[in-house]
Design a protein around this motif. Sequence first.
Motif, PDB file in Angstrom:
ATOM      1  N   LEU B 261     -17.355 -10.584  -9.167  1.00 56.45           N
ATOM      2  CA  LEU B 261     -16.741 -10.871 -10.475  1.00 56.45           C
ATOM      3  C   LEU B 261     -16.528 -12.374 -10.652  1.00 56.45           C
ATOM      4  O   LEU B 261     -16.845 -12.926 -11.717  1.00 56.45           O
ATOM      5  CB  LEU B 261     -15.408 -10.115 -10.615  1.00 56.45           C
ATOM      6  N   HIS B 262     -16.028 -13.043  -9.612  1.00 53.80           N
ATOM      7  CA  HIS B 262     -15.860 -14.503  -9.709  1.00 53.80           C
ATOM      8  C   HIS B 262     -17.206 -15.182  -9.955  1.00 53.80           C
ATOM      9  O   HIS B 262     -17.323 -16.041 -10.820  1.00 53.80           O
ATOM     10  CB  HIS B 262     -15.194 -15.048  -8.439  1.00 53.80           C
ATOM     11  N   ASP B 263     -18.203 -14.786  -9.184  1.00 50.58           N
ATOM     12  CA  ASP B 263     -19.526 -15.423  -9.323  1.00 50.58           C
ATOM     13  C   ASP B 263     -20.072 -15.275 -10.743  1.00 50.58           C
ATOM     14  O   ASP B 263     -20.566 -16.234 -11.337  1.00 50.58           O
ATOM     15  CB  ASP B 263     -20.527 -14.802  -8.335  1.00 50.58           C
ATOM     16  N   GLU B 264     -19.981 -14.063 -11.274  1.00 51.40           N
ATOM     17  CA  GLU B 264     -20.597 -13.796 -12.581  1.00 51.40           C
ATOM     18  C   GLU B 264     -19.750 -14.334 -13.732  1.00 51.40           C
ATOM     19  O   GLU B 264     -20.283 -14.876 -14.701  1.00 51.40           O
ATOM     20  CB  GLU B 264     -20.835 -12.291 -12.755  1.00 51.40           C
ATOM     21  N   LEU B 265     -18.418 -14.168 -13.640  1.00 46.03           N
ATOM     22  CA  LEU B 265     -17.557 -14.596 -14.757  1.00 46.03           C
ATOM     23  C   LEU B 265     -17.482 -16.114 -14.846  1.00 46.03           C
ATOM     24  O   LEU B 265     -17.328 -16.668 -15.940  1.00 46.03           O
ATOM     25  CB  LEU B 265     -16.158 -13.976 -14.618  1.00 46.03           C
ATOM     26  N   ASP B 266     -17.629 -16.795 -13.711  1.00 48.54           N
ATOM     27  CA  ASP B 266     -17.610 -18.262 -13.736  1.00 48.54           C
ATOM     28  C   ASP B 266     -18.819 -18.840 -14.476  1.00 48.54           C
ATOM     29  O   ASP B 266     -18.824 -20.025 -14.839  1.00 48.54           O
ATOM     30  CB  ASP B 266     -17.537 -18.833 -12.313  1.00 48.54           C
ATOM     31  N   LYS B 267     -19.848 -18.007 -14.680  1.00 59.55           N
ATOM     32  CA  LYS B 267     -21.020 -18.479 -15.436  1.00 59.55           C
ATOM     33  C   LYS B 267     -20.769 -18.451 -16.942  1.00 59.55           C
ATOM     34  O   LYS B 267     -21.534 -19.010 -17.707  1.00 59.55           O
ATOM     35  CB  LYS B 267     -22.233 -17.575 -15.141  1.00 59.55           C
ATOM     36  N   LEU B 268     -19.707 -17.753 -17.363  1.00 59.84           N
ATOM     37  CA  LEU B 268     -19.447 -17.609 -18.801  1.00 59.84           C
ATOM     38  C   LEU B 268     -18.649 -18.815 -19.314  1.00 59.84           C
ATOM     39  O   LEU B 268     -18.544 -19.829 -18.638  1.00 59.84           O
ATOM     40  CB  LEU B 268     -18.725 -16.282 -19.077  1.00 59.84           C
ATOM     41  N   ASP B 269     -18.051 -18.694 -20.472  1.00 57.60           N
ATOM     42  CA  ASP B 269     -17.386 -19.808 -21.134  1.00 57.60           C
ATOM     43  C   ASP B 269     -16.270 -20.417 -20.276  1.00 57.60           C
ATOM     44  O   ASP B 269     -15.509 -19.707 -19.629  1.00 57.60           O
ATOM     45  CB  ASP B 269     -16.804 -19.310 -22.464  1.00 57.60           C
ATOM     46  N   GLU B 270     -16.154 -21.746 -20.310  1.00 52.16           N
ATOM     47  CA  GLU B 270     -15.187 -22.418 -19.435  1.00 52.16           C
ATOM     48  C   GLU B 270     -13.738 -22.137 -19.841  1.00 52.16           C
ATOM     49  O   GLU B 270     -12.820 -22.350 -19.047  1.00 52.16           O
ATOM     50  CB  GLU B 270     -15.434 -23.935 -19.395  1.00 52.16           C
TER      51      GLU B 270
END
Lengths: 419, 419
Positions: B261-270
Amino acid sequence: MIYKSDEKRMQDKIDTISEYGATGNGGITRYSLSEADLLARGEFVKRMKAIGAEIKTDDMGNIYATLKGSDPTLPAIATGSHSDSVKNGGNYDGILGVMAAMEVLDTIVAENIPHKHDITAMIWTNEEGSLYPPAMMSSGVVMNEYLPEEIAKNFRHENMLNSKSVIDPSKTFKEALEASGYKGDVKNRLNPKDYKAMFELHIEQGPILEAENKDIGVVNCVLGMINYRIKIYGVSDHAGTTPMKYRHDALYGAAKVLQYLHDELDKLDENLVYTTGEILCHPNVHTVIPDYVEFSIDSRHEDPKVIEQVVKVIENIPKEIVGCTTGYDVAWTRDTVYFDETLIEYVQDSVNELGYSNQRINSGAGHDAQFVSYMIPTTMIFVPSKDGHSHCEPEYTSTKQCTQGVSVLLNAILKCDAE
Amino acid sequence: MIYKSDEKRMQDKIDTISEYGATGNGGITRYSLSEADLLARGEFVKRMKAIGAEIKTDDMGNIYATLKGSDPTLPAIATGSHSDSVKNGGNYDGILGVMAAMEVLDTIVAENIPHKHDITAMIWTNEEGSLYPPAMMSSGVVMNEYLPEEIAKNFRHENMLNSKSVIDPSKTFKEALEASGYKGDVKNRLNPKDYKAMFELHIEQGPILEAENKDIGVVNCVLGMINYRIKIYGVSDHAGTTPMKYRHDALYGAAKVLQYLHDELDKLDENLVYTTGEILCHPNVHTVIPDYVEFSIDSRHEDPKVIEQVVKVIENIPKEIVGCTTGYDVAWTRDTVYFDETLIEYVQDSVNELGYSNQRINSGAGHDAQFVSYMIPTTMIFVPSKDGHSHCEPEYTSTKQCTQGVSVLLNAILKCDAE
């Protein structure tokens, strides 16, 4: 001369005793000295009296049922296990060793097998410690002066008597013991003058024998283990208002440390086991970033050198991770306890003579036998656990497998008797 | 004409009310309708009566203190917040908005500021829901028929009255309300006929204004959010007897999913925030491999398109991980609630005229104002939170910053009054 125990008699014991504390879902809840446990103990005493065994109890409520040997000057050979269970436990953990002891005596009587030494079937009180902690309470008390001090201190007699019920803390183990009718004389405790050896038959509680398609596990030792508490310190902030870059999330830190432990420990010996079974998260509210997480790590291996490497890995946990700091405490450790070489040989020879498939195996779990081994020669025999399960209702070992275990136990005891 | 509130008067309010429920460690525990809360409410009523305000309460114990305007045909302009706190909370969350409302009325009276509309200072009952869940109880009841059905259903009047004390479940909110002396008439509830607008001043509860060195946050919206429960199903086995390769460890699975979840969500909006604040582990015993772990994930962003991407990430959690299976449930979701454009403009103009540094900001936390906004034009004003802390004793905003916030509130209300 090789003897075999009787599968029908074992089936009858299993069927009868599995009723005491039955949950209705195939398992039992039989806390030590509970009504269900008193029924199981009563069955043991009734059946052992019926074949002419002499019944004694000691001051911890441990029961000793003895068939007299032909030479009254010789010490007794003991075998047994515990009759209590965890909550929603199975029909084999512990009680199999008690039923096996009964079946050994039953077979000796039925087949009129000569023996020089007294043979004593035993029930150890409160091995699980599910209602009155700690586990292995009575063997910890009886063997107290033989145990390493750092273990012994956790099993002082007075403290054990004052152990409070986890369900109703106004009740103590002492009260349950006195009400049970099984409190006897301190003089009757297992001791190195009156007892030559102890054997314990137990289910494996693991998947190895089944996976390797083996009937019997000849047990070498109880594995050394360590138990550490890993701690991650973060900062608590509001889940909705704190940008990701300002966070010190102790739970994310814990996930990172857990991954580090897996990565590093997997590089060590392939027989190493390690487990994080318990985790505490504070404040554990879905809208708050956790500021503190603590988790257990339990690791076991026969070789103290491997355990030392595990400790190194724990010591090398990064001091800072995702903005959190880390720390650890030693909860407790124990060294590997090796069983008696001579007794192991009796077991191995018996298995070979009976022609059962077998392998050497180590016990990852703790047992009363491990404490007894500090006082007198002791060993254990394992039978397979279906799917490796224990401490749960699906726990299962076929009656054939159980009886094979008893036959090994019987012949090993007779070999011990012959020496 | 621009007015300023008085820092000394604010200091006196803060000093006085911080005593009610003081923990002795710089913070307060002031559960709604507790003895401490009744002291705070009493202080509010006493001071508002003293300047000639008319006091009313509604059937949820919300208090309305009204200074009459020059035109009795016009609806009132309300401002206020809540007087209750979480356990070991701080001296600003909620109560600052109440003190600000008092100070607005004090300033109007002291400076004899003309106004056409009635100006009403308010206390909302039980915003935190710490003793009687849920949070935002009274605004949820009063605005119930204006809320989206899936939110409204969680705030039905009868259910709220039956909310049980988390400390003593034999006591209900209804009993506390009736005993408080603050239960009034249902007719006195905030309503769209008698009220033109509501303003709420609040601490930011986050680190942004402090980090950006801004005096005032002009609030745009309350962020949309989702709350999911992530579930990992493993198999429970003995920690000492189960080789690593046979394990299905649900807690290790959870650590892996958390990392995913951290890996994927960190790719989204800052500007996206997401939090796992709560974790449950079964059976949570250090010697047992966990068979079930469940954790929360709360995620918030203004843009529903970003929230949709978050949901996609959750839906794409691997169905199998380290021998475990995974699943998830939606706990609840809410859309972004935008505040009233005209009121936001009054706030922005007031800040500009006062010359305070400021920025637009979104509220990540929920507030009564968010529910009120479904019924009448509403907006909020934020002042900085030291170190971003809230819901804890170190919560702090300087009296200067608080008073600047009140001055903005006062002038925004007067601009609203002028239209």
